[in-house]
Design an enzyme around this catalytic site. Structure first.
Site, PDB file in Angstrom:
ATOM      1  N   GLU A  27      33.795  49.684  43.195  1.00 17.77           N
ATOM      2  CA  GLU A  27      33.536  49.464  44.606  1.00 17.77           C
ATOM      3  C   GLU A  27      32.961  50.755  45.186  1.00 17.77           C
ATOM      4  O   GLU A  27      33.098  51.834  44.589  1.00 17.77           O
ATOM      5  CB  GLU A  27      34.829  49.093  45.334  1.00 17.77           C
ATOM      6  CG  GLU A  27      35.502  47.819  44.853  1.00 17.77           C
ATOM      7  CD  GLU A  27      34.762  46.568  45.281  1.00 17.77           C
ATOM      8  OE1 GLU A  27      33.866  46.666  46.141  1.00 17.77           O
ATOM      9  OE2 GLU A  27      35.075  45.489  44.738  1.00 17.77           O
ATOM     10  N   LYS A  63      42.872  39.980  42.017  1.00 15.10           N
ATOM     11  CA  LYS A  63      42.310  39.037  41.048  1.00 15.10           C
ATOM     12  C   LYS A  63      43.394  38.193  40.383  1.00 15.10           C
ATOM     13  O   LYS A  63      43.242  36.962  40.262  1.00 15.10           O
ATOM     14  CB  LYS A  63      41.503  39.794  39.998  1.00 15.10           C
ATOM     15  CG  LYS A  63      40.234  40.442  40.533  1.00 15.10           C
ATOM     16  CD  LYS A  63      39.502  41.231  39.454  1.00 15.10           C
ATOM     17  CE  LYS A  63      38.223  41.857  40.001  1.00 15.10           C
ATOM     18  NZ  LYS A  63      37.499  42.656  38.989  1.00 15.10           N
TER      19      LYS A  63
END
Length: 814
Positions: free
Chosen positions: A666, A681
């Site tokens: 990120e 996730k």
């Protein structure tokens, strides 16, 4: 002989009049012609405007008359040689002087009667026919001018009711005395039986031509206009609309009734009785085939011939228990409206007889309510009926076609197509002939509804998707590149036309209903308007395009909050932003429910594993009846890249920096290294498996030192990695001593989940996981010992963009 009619756009100015005369000259070489012409385009409106202005003592009527005079004199001066202009201009000015005197009288009396308005409106055709006649005569055409008021007789001045016996006799008497090849008539105008001048109303010039054609038993009636026939839909609203080359009289009447203004319903009746074909042609493209209208059409395969609409109508609803089983109730209702000269466009009544719904022109809605409330005052006072309700800003859309008769599933296709695009149906009407299915919808949805229905019934091979993309950084720019690269393939192989119609970054946003040019999107975006999530949604809603898809390529929580608004408008959502699906469970559940309720796809395959089909595989297992007992996974491509490359001779800082530069992390690498990204996730996979779980329920065994976790920005985070190299070296040494590799593992089992760094021995499936790859092991009823494995590249802008692209295609293929 043939009868030719030329509309206002065909005789709008000197250039178009030249075209008309050329067409007439060519056809007159083949057979005798009767030619009917309208007023110059826009003149009738100006004439009525002048009358209205004069009636309210507005002296602007003089300016309106000046504009009318200017346009006609300009046409004369352009069309007629100077040597011949004087006499013609004198006659034109004489007519204009009469017009001016008439308006002066209206001004003085402050009153514009219907008879005076009819006389005013007739000047347009009288003037245009005279100018065209003189021009054609000078050009050597064998032509005569006949005033239609001498031959077309109405039984009343208020309704289009023709005395056909007298009219036909007068036309035949004229024909017997005529010696010219071309006879020119002004359209629209007529006389009453008492000899008073009047008009034939809306579409009057078409009607004039049809009356002449029927009286003369013409071989063909030609309507020349500014479009190449009757279209499958309004070409101004549906770019893909195409001319229909052959339709029946009944189809033409249905389409013309519902707003196809190429031809008007009264036009068809006189020629229908004589089986005279009608040919619609384009004055500006005379070589185009046009539309032929006859009694029967052979060898047509499509059930639907065209889609038409009427806008600016209102729905009038009358309901109550006092209607049930009462004979004559409908008679009272419609007789009341008839006496007020209110035309009912559509009627529908439930079999319970508890309500009647009808459509009228919006301008007649308030009067309809007033007269009906008065007519049923007693029943309303006794609460047997509710007061009449009005719903404004609605429109009617109709599917029309002779082949719709007994064709199964058409209504279902129509309703489901509208429903999937959030077009609400307010009322439905279908006749027993099954040649017309009409629905009432909101005015704001007209363009979208026409386009999606046209796509469904006429463009089944190609589906248009309209994308609103927010986030055009690493992933977003790669997605745009892929869309551009695959554009031809999508059209040729998948029959998908994908357009980006909205685009936003954190600063600017742009929109283009016709599609943003992807060759220069960066340049356009820099010139856009200020961006924010709410404004972007508001504009997407306002554009109201069919098959709209919102694509979120960010990690922005504010953008994730607006997903529900898109779904509520039946706009699909595709996202790689994990925040929404990892939010509180009730928010996750709300998005799922909205997706189902409004038939709007909500796809987030890239939330887990970038382009890998992990969520899709899991959903297929659940849908097929399997039960998930355990999930083990390496779900961070960035962490896998970091620990695969962190070895002797390299610092942890260097490897993390490299991962960031190559697009594996990120923008803030702490999101990856803290484990929060992996926790989100596994949370999503747990929820997709049917478990109700929150993010705080997941055990996160952080490997970062407290100093790194407490940093406030990216620069401080990277500094902390440098100062804590010894900490990371100890972690690496511990794994090396056990001859294990470091993997950041997510696990879900028995309703619990955890994430953390683990030592993976050589015999474990995770041991040889290279680069930035992800791997997921599903242990289920069907895969109890040997798990179902999904493995592949799990990070990087390119593969994430391809996963988003795949979700877009999945929606397009539905």
């Amino acid at each position: 002989m043939n009868v030719l009619k030329f509309g206002g756009s065909s005789v709008a100015n000197a250039t178009t009049i030249e075209n008309v005369i050329h067409i007439v000259e060519q056809q007159s070489q083949q057979q005798p012609l009767y030619v009917v012409v309208s007023a110059m385009g826009g003149i009738t409106d100006l004439l009525l405007q002048a009358g209205e202005e004069a009636s309210v003592n507005n002296e602007n009527y003089k300016n309106t008359l000046a504009e009318i005079e200017k346009r006609h004199l300009e046409a004369v001066k352009s069309l007629i040689p100077i040597i011949s202009q004087s006499a013609i201009i004198s006659k034109v000015k004489a007519q204009l002087n009469t017009l001016e005197s008439l308006c002066e009288g209206v001004f003085l009396l402050s009153e514009l009667s219907s008879k005076t308005a009819a006389v005013l409106a007739s000047f347009g055709e009288i003037l245009s026919s005279y100018i065209i006649y003189e021009t054609a005569k000078i050009k050597g055409l064998d032509i005569t001018l006949k005033d239609a008021r001498d031959v077309i007789i109405k039984t009343t001045s208020s309704k289009v009711s023709i005395d056909y016996k007298e009219t036909n006799q007068k036309i035949k008497d004229f024909a017997d005395s005529n010696t010219h090849k071309i006879c020119l008539f002004p359209g629209f105008v007529a006389r009453t039986q008492e000899g008073e001048p009047t008009t034939l109303g809306r579409g009057g010039s078409d009607f004039t031509a049809a009356i002449l054609a029927a009286a003369m038993d013409a071989e063909e009636l030609q309507i020349w206009t500014d479009v190449s026939g009757m279209y499958t839909a309004n070409p101004k609203l549906v770019k893909q609309a195409k001319p229909v080359h052959h339709i029946s009289y009944q189809e033409a009447m249905e389409l013309s009734h519902f707003g196809a203004k190429v031809i008007y319903p009264p036009t068809i009746h006189p020629v229908l009785e004589k089986d005279i074909p009608i040919l619609i042609k384009n004055t500006f493209s005379p070589e185009d085939q046009g539309t032929l209208i006859t009694r029967k059409v052979e060898d047509r395969k499509k059930p639907v011939t065209g889609i038409s609409h009427i806008d600016d109508i209102a729905i009038i609803s009358l309901e109550g228990s006092g209607m049930v089983g009462i004979p004559g109730f409908s008679k009272r209702l419609f007789e009341t409206l008839f006496l007020e000269n209110i035309n009912v466009i559509l009627i529908t009544q439930a079999s319970s007889e508890h309500s009647i719904c009808l459509a009228v022109e919006a301008s007649q809605a308030e009067n309809s309510k007033t007269v009906l409330d008065t007519a049923f005052e007693f029943e309303i006072s006794k609460h047997k009926l509710d007061a009449v309700k009005i719903e404004n800003e609605v429109a009617i859309i109709a599917l029309v076609g002779d082949n719709m008769y007994h064709h199964q599933g058409l209504s279902g296709k129509m309703f489901s197509t509208l429903g999937k695009n959030n077009v609400n149906i307010r009322a439905i009407a279908q006749g027993a002939s099954e040649k017309n299915i009409s629905v009432v919808i909101a005015n704001k949805d007209i363009k979208k509804a026409l386009n999606i229905l046209h796509e469904r019934f006429f463009e089944v091979k190609t589906k248009q998707l309209n994308l609103f993309i927010t986030g055009v950084g690493n992933v977003g720019s790669k997605l745009i590149d892929q869309l551009q690269q695959q554009n031809k393939y999508l059209k040729d192989k998948l029959r998908l036309k994908v357009r980006v119609v909205g685009m936003s970054n954190s600063r600017k946003m742009i929109f283009n209903e016709n599609g943003i040019d992807l060759d220069s999107w960066q340049e356009h975006l820099t010139k856009g308007e200020p961006a924010n999530a709410a404004s972007f949604f508001a504009k997407a809603k306002e554009m109201n395009l069919r098959n709209s898809i919102f694509v979120d390529n960010t990690a922005n929580p504010d953008i994730a909050k607006v997903y529900k608004h898109y779904l509520s408008e039946s706009m699909a959502v595709v996202t790689c932003n994990k925040i929404a699906c990892a939010d509180e469970y009730h928010n996750y559940e709300e998005l799922q429910n909205l997706s189902r309720k409004f038939s709007a796809s909500f796809l987030y395959e890239t939330n887990v594993g970038a382009g890998l089909p992990i969520i899709d595989t899991l959903n297929n297992l659940i849908a097929s009846g399997d039960t998930v007992h355990k999930i083990q996974a390496v779900l961070s491509g960035s962490l896998n890249f970091v620990f695969n490359n962190y070895k002797e001779g390299a610092t942890f800082y260097d490897i993390v920096k490299q991962a960031q530069e190559q697009g594996y992390t990120e923008p803030d690498p702490k999101i990856d290294l803290s484990g929060i990204d992996v926790a989100r996730k596994i949370l999503i996979l747990a929820r997709e498996s049917g478990n109700i779980m929150e993010l705080e329920n997941i055990e996160n065994e952080a490997f970062l030192p407290a100093e790194s976790l407490d940093t406030k920005n990216v620069d401080d985070f990277f500094t902390s990695l440098k100062t804590n190299e010894d900490h990371f070296k100890k972690i690496l040494d511990a794994a090396d001593k056990k001859e294990c590799r470091l993997k950041y593992v997510a696990q879900y089992e028995g309703g619990k989940a955890k994430v953390g760094l683990q030592h993976i021995p050589e015999d474990h499936p995770f041991y040889n996981l290279e680069g930035s790859d992800n791997i997921v092991l599903f242990y289920t009823d069907r895969y109890p010992k040997q798990p179902l494995i999904v493995k592949g590249a799990g990070a990087g802008a390119e593969v994430t963009a391809s996963g988003i692209f795949a979700d877009i295609i999945r929606i397009g293929k539905k």
